[in-house]
Scaffold this motif. Structure first.
Motif, mmCIF file in Angstrom:
data_model
loop_
_atom_site.group_PDB
_atom_site.id
_atom_site.type_symbol
_atom_site.label_atom_id
_atom_site.label_comp_id
_atom_site.label_asym_id
_atom_site.label_seq_id
_atom_site.Cartn_x
_atom_site.Cartn_y
_atom_site.Cartn_z
ATOM 1 N N HIS A 114 22.084 -9.714 57.180
ATOM 2 C CA HIS A 114 21.981 -10.524 55.963
ATOM 3 C C HIS A 114 20.850 -9.950 55.108
ATOM 4 O O HIS A 114 19.682 -10.057 55.477
ATOM 5 N N TYR A 115 21.219 -9.335 53.992
ATOM 6 C CA TYR A 115 20.229 -8.734 53.091
ATOM 7 C C TYR A 115 19.965 -9.671 51.912
ATOM 8 O O TYR A 115 20.855 -9.934 51.100
ATOM 9 N N ILE A 120 20.389 -2.047 43.896
ATOM 10 C CA ILE A 120 21.389 -2.506 44.861
ATOM 11 C C ILE A 120 22.461 -3.332 44.155
ATOM 12 O O ILE A 120 23.666 -3.166 44.401
ATOM 13 N N GLN A 121 22.037 -4.197 43.242
ATOM 14 C CA GLN A 121 23.006 -4.990 42.484
ATOM 15 C C GLN A 121 23.955 -4.081 41.697
ATOM 16 O O GLN A 121 25.167 -4.301 41.666
ATOM 17 N N ASN A 122 23.393 -3.050 41.074
ATOM 18 C CA ASN A 122 24.205 -2.132 40.278
ATOM 19 C C ASN A 122 25.220 -1.376 41.129
ATOM 20 O O ASN A 122 26.383 -1.195 40.741
ATOM 21 N N GLY A 162 27.406 5.194 50.307
ATOM 22 C CA GLY A 162 26.292 5.931 50.889
ATOM 23 C C GLY A 162 25.001 5.686 50.135
ATOM 24 O O GLY A 162 23.935 5.475 50.741
ATOM 25 N N LEU A 163 25.064 5.695 48.800
ATOM 26 C CA LEU A 163 23.878 5.424 47.986
ATOM 27 C C LEU A 163 23.386 3.995 48.204
ATOM 28 O O LEU A 163 22.171 3.737 48.264
ATOM 29 N N GLN A 174 19.693 2.854 49.748
ATOM 30 C CA GLN A 174 18.827 1.858 49.115
ATOM 31 C C GLN A 174 18.475 0.744 50.100
ATOM 32 O O GLN A 174 17.309 0.349 50.232
ATOM 33 N N LEU A 175 19.480 0.240 50.809
ATOM 34 C CA LEU A 175 19.246 -0.875 51.740
ATOM 35 C C LEU A 175 18.264 -0.500 52.839
ATOM 36 O O LEU A 175 17.488 -1.334 53.311
#
Length: 319
Positions: A159-160, A168-170, A195-196, A200-201
């Protein structure tokens, strides 16, 4: 979120229209085979698809079920309540929830303004993603590798809470957009975008929650995050003070979970950082030794040789 995309996701589906007319029973034939509580990817994906997105069906309760794919839920707007392996999770706008194939999942009814998107993903879709994120240990990577083994994944969900992280939203919005409008060459675009997203995560372990039943995984997240940020001078005592726990107990737990001591883990991070600096900068070996926390350059040479089977100078030349 882009207003055009949000309006598209808000549009009532035929299933939702029937529910609002009073048909409060889910048409299970859309999701499962008869006499089964496993949502079947074949019912949703169709042929030759590895990934698909659809707006979550609102206004109705989804009883406890499993699935034979990886599910990834993104909350575009509002919130939803989920039960994952008997633990209640509130998913708020901008947050992500990854569910492994081995979990039992239940969803409470969502209102009209509660817009969630369900990603239905076969594990092989992540092959390119795994190449992009490399071999560095992280709970996210372990989770995806575990998904390839189906029921052997010991982490049931990730859960992020990343609603405030714009990149991340984009990236998630781009994924939804690409899949919904079905661009040409979309598979490669989607795999690279995923992958990108994962890269980021992996930088936001402080915003990752794995639930009360996954204590060891949560401790591992905090440990790796601490070493990442404090590999030069951070100590086990500092880490124990942050967690407000006994030093000796923490030392034993780290050894049990990782098979290595805190000192060994910190040394691995220091040497990996040194290897990175050797290949990306013109700093001298002595400067790199100091930069990663070793004032004794001779000692640095010895442990570097032991880890990489070559000297720092030869490593630089080789790479």
């Amino acid at each position: 979120m882009n207003s055009t995309l949000l309006d598209k996701l808000k549009t009532l589906k035929e299933e939702e229209k029937e529910i609002l007319k009073g048909n409060n029973v889910i048409n299970l034939n859309l999701y499962m085979s008869p006499s089964s509580n496993i949502v079947d990817s074949n019912k949703i994906l169709g042929q030759n698809k590895l990934i698909y997105v659809q707006a979550h069906t609102r206004f109705i309760h989804f009883s406890k079920h499993g699935h034979n794919y990886v599910e990834f839920v993104y909350m575009c707007q509002g919130h939803t309540f989920h039960i994952v392996d008997d633990e209640v999770i509130e998913l708020k706008a901008g947050e992500l929830l990854f569910l492994s194939q081995s979990v039992m999942h239940e969803v409470f009814p969502a209102d009209f303004e509660d817009i969630a998107v369900n990603f239905i993903i076969l594990p092989e879709f992540f092959d390119y993603t795994l190449k992009m994120i490399g071999s560095e240990k992280s709970l996210l990577r372990n989770f995806i590798v575990g998904c390839h083994k189906k029921n052997n994944n010991h982490v049931s969900y990730l859960h992020y809470k990343v609603s405030d992280v714009l990149p991340i939203q984009n990236l998630v919005e781009n994924l939804i957009w690409n899949i919904l409008i079905e661009k040409q060459s979309k598979r490669s675009i989607n795999q690279i975008t995923m992958g990108l997203l994962f890269l980021q995560l992996m930088n936001f372990t402080d915003k990752l929650y794995v639930g009360k039943t996954n204590f060891e995984e949560e401790l591992m997240i905090k440990l790796l995050s601490f070493i990442e940020e404090n590999y030069k001078e951070g100590s086990l005592t500092d880490f124990a003070n942050i967690l407000h726990c006994d030093l000796h107990w923490l030392s034993r737990m780290i050894k049990k979970i990782t098979g290595k001591t805190f000192t060994q883990l910190k040394q691995i991070k220091r040497l990996d950082q040194a290897a990175y600096l050797l290949t990306t900068t013109n700093l001298t070996v002595s400067d790199i030794s100091y930069a990663v926390g070793y004032s004794n350059v001779g000692y640095f040479h010895r442990i570097f040789q032991k880890r990489f089977s070559t000297s720092p100078n030869d490593y630089r030349k080789c790479k």
